[in-house]
Scaffold this motif. Structure first.
Motif, PDB file in Angstrom:
ATOM      1  N   GLU A   5     -10.141  -5.275  41.191  1.00  0.00           N
ATOM      2  CA  GLU A   5     -10.749  -5.503  42.270  1.00  0.00           C
ATOM      3  C   GLU A   5     -11.000  -7.136  42.148  1.00  0.00           C
ATOM      4  O   GLU A   5     -10.715  -7.776  40.972  1.00  0.00           O
ATOM      5  N   GLN A   6     -11.562  -7.754  43.251  1.00  0.00           N
ATOM      6  CA  GLN A   6     -11.798  -9.311  43.273  1.00  0.00           C
ATOM      7  C   GLN A   6     -13.183  -9.656  43.672  1.00  0.00           C
ATOM      8  O   GLN A   6     -13.895  -8.950  44.437  1.00  0.00           O
ATOM      9  N   ILE A   7     -13.990 -10.496  42.754  1.00  0.00           N
ATOM     10  CA  ILE A   7     -15.113 -10.878  43.115  1.00  0.00           C
ATOM     11  C   ILE A   7     -15.091 -12.209  43.828  1.00  0.00           C
ATOM     12  O   ILE A   7     -14.318 -12.984  43.328  1.00  0.00           O
ATOM     13  N   THR A   8     -15.783 -12.504  44.732  1.00  0.00           N
ATOM     14  CA  THR A   8     -15.835 -13.893  45.446  1.00  0.00           C
ATOM     15  C   THR A   8     -17.381 -14.402  45.331  1.00  0.00           C
ATOM     16  O   THR A   8     -18.196 -13.932  45.715  1.00  0.00           O
ATOM     17  N   MET A  17     -23.661 -22.170  37.002  1.00  0.00           N
ATOM     18  CA  MET A  17     -23.128 -21.078  36.406  1.00  0.00           C
ATOM     19  C   MET A  17     -23.702 -19.788  37.252  1.00  0.00           C
ATOM     20  O   MET A  17     -24.769 -19.715  37.888  1.00  0.00           O
ATOM     21  N   HIS A  18     -22.932 -18.757  37.104  1.00  0.00           N
ATOM     22  CA  HIS A  18     -23.031 -17.313  37.722  1.00  0.00           C
ATOM     23  C   HIS A  18     -22.695 -16.112  36.682  1.00  0.00           C
ATOM     24  O   HIS A  18     -22.042 -16.287  35.980  1.00  0.00           O
ATOM     25  N   ASP A  19     -24.040 -15.490  36.772  1.00  0.00           N
ATOM     26  CA  ASP A  19     -23.852 -14.263  35.946  1.00  0.00           C
ATOM     27  C   ASP A  19     -22.942 -13.246  36.476  1.00  0.00           C
ATOM     28  O   ASP A  19     -23.330 -12.558  37.595  1.00  0.00           O
ATOM     29  N   LEU A  20     -21.857 -12.819  36.133  1.00  0.00           N
ATOM     30  CA  LEU A  20     -21.082 -11.975  36.581  1.00  0.00           C
ATOM     31  C   LEU A  20     -21.166 -10.322  36.092  1.00  0.00           C
ATOM     32  O   LEU A  20     -20.451  -9.482  36.424  1.00  0.00           O
ATOM     33  N   THR A  21     -21.850 -10.257  35.153  1.00  0.00           N
ATOM     34  CA  THR A  21     -22.034  -8.871  34.279  1.00  0.00           C
ATOM     35  C   THR A  21     -21.983  -7.733  35.110  1.00  0.00           C
ATOM     36  O   THR A  21     -21.568  -6.778  34.793  1.00  0.00           O
ATOM     37  N   ASP A  22     -23.182  -7.707  35.846  1.00  0.00           N
ATOM     38  CA  ASP A  22     -23.369  -6.644  36.597  1.00  0.00           C
ATOM     39  C   ASP A  22     -22.397  -6.222  37.749  1.00  0.00           C
ATOM     40  O   ASP A  22     -22.113  -5.068  38.048  1.00  0.00           O
ATOM     41  N   LYS A  23     -21.740  -7.318  38.349  1.00  0.00           N
ATOM     42  CA  LYS A  23     -20.537  -7.030  39.246  1.00  0.00           C
ATOM     43  C   LYS A  23     -19.427  -6.473  38.170  1.00  0.00           C
ATOM     44  O   LYS A  23     -18.738  -5.472  38.921  1.00  0.00           O
ATOM     45  N   VAL A  24     -19.214  -6.970  37.231  1.00  0.00           N
ATOM     46  CA  VAL A  24     -18.210  -6.521  36.436  1.00  0.00           C
ATOM     47  C   VAL A  24     -18.308  -5.072  35.944  1.00  0.00           C
ATOM     48  O   VAL A  24     -17.424  -4.202  36.226  1.00  0.00           O
ATOM     49  N   SER A  25     -19.658  -4.682  35.567  1.00  0.00           N
ATOM     50  CA  SER A  25     -20.011  -3.370  35.228  1.00  0.00           C
ATOM     51  C   SER A  25     -19.756  -2.418  36.435  1.00  0.00           C
ATOM     52  O   SER A  25     -19.410  -1.147  36.177  1.00  0.00           O
ATOM     53  N   GLN A  26     -20.354  -3.025  37.639  1.00  0.00           N
ATOM     54  CA  GLN A  26     -20.062  -1.853  38.835  1.00  0.00           C
ATOM     55  C   GLN A  26     -18.515  -1.613  39.140  1.00  0.00           C
ATOM     56  O   GLN A  26     -18.201  -0.653  39.437  1.00  0.00           O
ATOM     57  N   ILE A  27     -17.531  -2.722  38.806  1.00  0.00           N
ATOM     58  CA  ILE A  27     -16.118  -2.390  38.927  1.00  0.00           C
ATOM     59  C   ILE A  27     -15.661  -1.396  37.946  1.00  0.00           C
ATOM     60  O   ILE A  27     -14.943  -0.686  38.373  1.00  0.00           O
ATOM     61  N   LYS A  29     -17.312   0.977  36.427  1.00  0.00           N
ATOM     62  CA  LYS A  29     -17.882   2.316  36.669  1.00  0.00           C
ATOM     63  C   LYS A  29     -17.122   2.731  38.065  1.00  0.00           C
ATOM     64  O   LYS A  29     -16.533   3.990  38.020  1.00  0.00           O
ATOM     65  N   LYS A  30     -16.533   2.257  38.955  1.00  0.00           N
ATOM     66  CA  LYS A  30     -15.939   2.397  40.242  1.00  0.00           C
ATOM     67  C   LYS A  30     -14.644   2.662  39.515  1.00  0.00           C
ATOM     68  O   LYS A  30     -13.775   3.588  40.393  1.00  0.00           O
ATOM     69  N   SER A  31     -14.051   2.164  38.580  1.00  0.00           N
ATOM     70  CA  SER A  31     -12.602   2.620  38.169  1.00  0.00           C
ATOM     71  C   SER A  31     -12.523   3.928  37.530  1.00  0.00           C
ATOM     72  O   SER A  31     -11.511   4.334  37.421  1.00  0.00           O
ATOM     73  N   GLY A  32     -13.527   4.495  37.002  1.00  0.00           N
ATOM     74  CA  GLY A  32     -13.549   5.600  36.485  1.00  0.00           C
ATOM     75  C   GLY A  32     -12.681   5.573  35.008  1.00  0.00           C
ATOM     76  O   GLY A  32     -12.891   6.697  34.134  1.00  0.00           O
ATOM     77  N   ILE A  33     -12.565   4.559  34.387  1.00  0.00           N
ATOM     78  CA  ILE A  33     -11.865   4.356  33.209  1.00  0.00           C
ATOM     79  C   ILE A  33     -13.216   4.341  32.250  1.00  0.00           C
ATOM     80  O   ILE A  33     -14.148   3.780  32.273  1.00  0.00           O
ATOM     81  N   LYS A  34     -12.916   5.069  31.040  1.00  0.00           N
ATOM     82  CA  LYS A  34     -14.121   5.243  29.961  1.00  0.00           C
ATOM     83  C   LYS A  34     -13.849   4.613  28.955  1.00  0.00           C
ATOM     84  O   LYS A  34     -14.921   4.234  27.982  1.00  0.00           O
ATOM     85  N   ALA A  35     -12.506   4.267  28.513  1.00  0.00           N
ATOM     86  CA  ALA A  35     -12.101   3.661  27.379  1.00  0.00           C
ATOM     87  C   ALA A  35     -11.130   2.631  27.682  1.00  0.00           C
ATOM     88  O   ALA A  35     -10.152   3.281  28.089  1.00  0.00           O
ATOM     89  N   GLY A  36     -11.401   1.349  27.321  1.00  0.00           N
ATOM     90  CA  GLY A  36     -10.157   0.435  27.337  1.00  0.00           C
ATOM     91  C   GLY A  36     -10.785  -0.876  27.357  1.00  0.00           C
ATOM     92  O   GLY A  36     -11.197  -1.326  26.423  1.00  0.00           O
ATOM     93  N   MET A  37     -10.080  -1.645  28.446  1.00  0.00           N
ATOM     94  CA  MET A  37     -10.382  -3.276  28.532  1.00  0.00           C
ATOM     95  C   MET A  37     -10.752  -3.782  29.777  1.00  0.00           C
ATOM     96  O   MET A  37      -9.973  -3.151  30.808  1.00  0.00           O
ATOM     97  N   VAL A 132     -10.634 -12.331  39.628  1.00  0.00           N
ATOM     98  CA  VAL A 132      -9.765 -10.888  39.614  1.00  0.00           C
ATOM     99  C   VAL A 132     -10.507 -10.317  38.358  1.00  0.00           C
ATOM    100  O   VAL A 132     -10.476 -10.669  37.199  1.00  0.00           O
ATOM    101  N   VAL A 133     -10.875  -8.916  38.655  1.00  0.00           N
ATOM    102  CA  VAL A 133     -11.187  -8.148  37.414  1.00  0.00           C
ATOM    103  C   VAL A 133     -10.374  -6.914  37.332  1.00  0.00           C
ATOM    104  O   VAL A 133     -10.219  -6.262  38.328  1.00  0.00           O
ATOM    105  N   THR A 134      -9.654  -6.978  36.259  1.00  0.00           N
ATOM    106  CA  THR A 134      -8.799  -5.986  35.976  1.00  0.00           C
ATOM    107  C   THR A 134      -9.047  -4.809  34.962  1.00  0.00           C
ATOM    108  O   THR A 134      -9.497  -5.490  33.752  1.00  0.00           O
ATOM    109  N   VAL A 135      -9.492  -3.605  35.259  1.00  0.00           N
ATOM    110  CA  VAL A 135      -9.845  -2.638  34.170  1.00  0.00           C
ATOM    111  C   VAL A 135      -8.418  -1.764  33.857  1.00  0.00           C
ATOM    112  O   VAL A 135      -7.658  -1.376  34.755  1.00  0.00           O
TER     113      VAL A 135
END
Length: 138
Positions: A5-8, A17-27, A29-37, A132-135
């Protein structure tokens, strides 16, 4: 599996500075990936991504430190080529880097309590940034 996904974000200019932590965490969660990077990448050569304790003191300290190490008022080769006033912006962004990769366990970022993912605007003018956020993982 790979999910992307992409964050704008809109920035006001140098040092913001912007804190992206919550947006990355939401992505994640949406990905459904449990273990990875997860890889978080800024598109463009005058902004940076990293981790920091996202609090007002460090939001002030990091840009100030970068301005001491790579001052805005010097004559850089970039200035002689383009005369656009942002030679230091390119160098500061390069110094920190455009991306970060963070491990994921149990569908969540593996990070310290006081470790947030940030975006730092190094350019001298307001910008519309694409991140760009790649899970990837299982």
């Amino acid at each position: 599996m790979v999910y992307q996904e992409q964050i704008t974000i809109s920035t006001k200019g140098h040092g913001e500075m912007h804190d992206l932590t919550d947006k990355v965490s939401q992505i994640i969660k949406k990905s459904g990936i449990k273990a990875g990077m997860v890889n978080v990448f800024n598109i463009g050569s005058t902004a940076a991504i990293g981790t920091i304790e996202f609090e007002p003191g460090l939001q002030k300290d990091l840009p100030q430190l970068l301005n001491k190490l790579i001052p805005p008022n010097r004559e850089y080769g970039h200035e002689q080529t383009w005369h656009d006033g942002n030679g230091h912006s390119h160098l500061q962004a390069t110094w920190l880097g455009p991306e970060i990769t963070v491990p994921i366990r149990d569908g969540k970022l593996i990070s310290g309590t006081w470790q947030q993912i940030f975006h730092l605007e190094c350019d001298i003018k307001p910008r519309q940034r694409q991140i760009v956020v790649t899970v990837y993982g299982d």
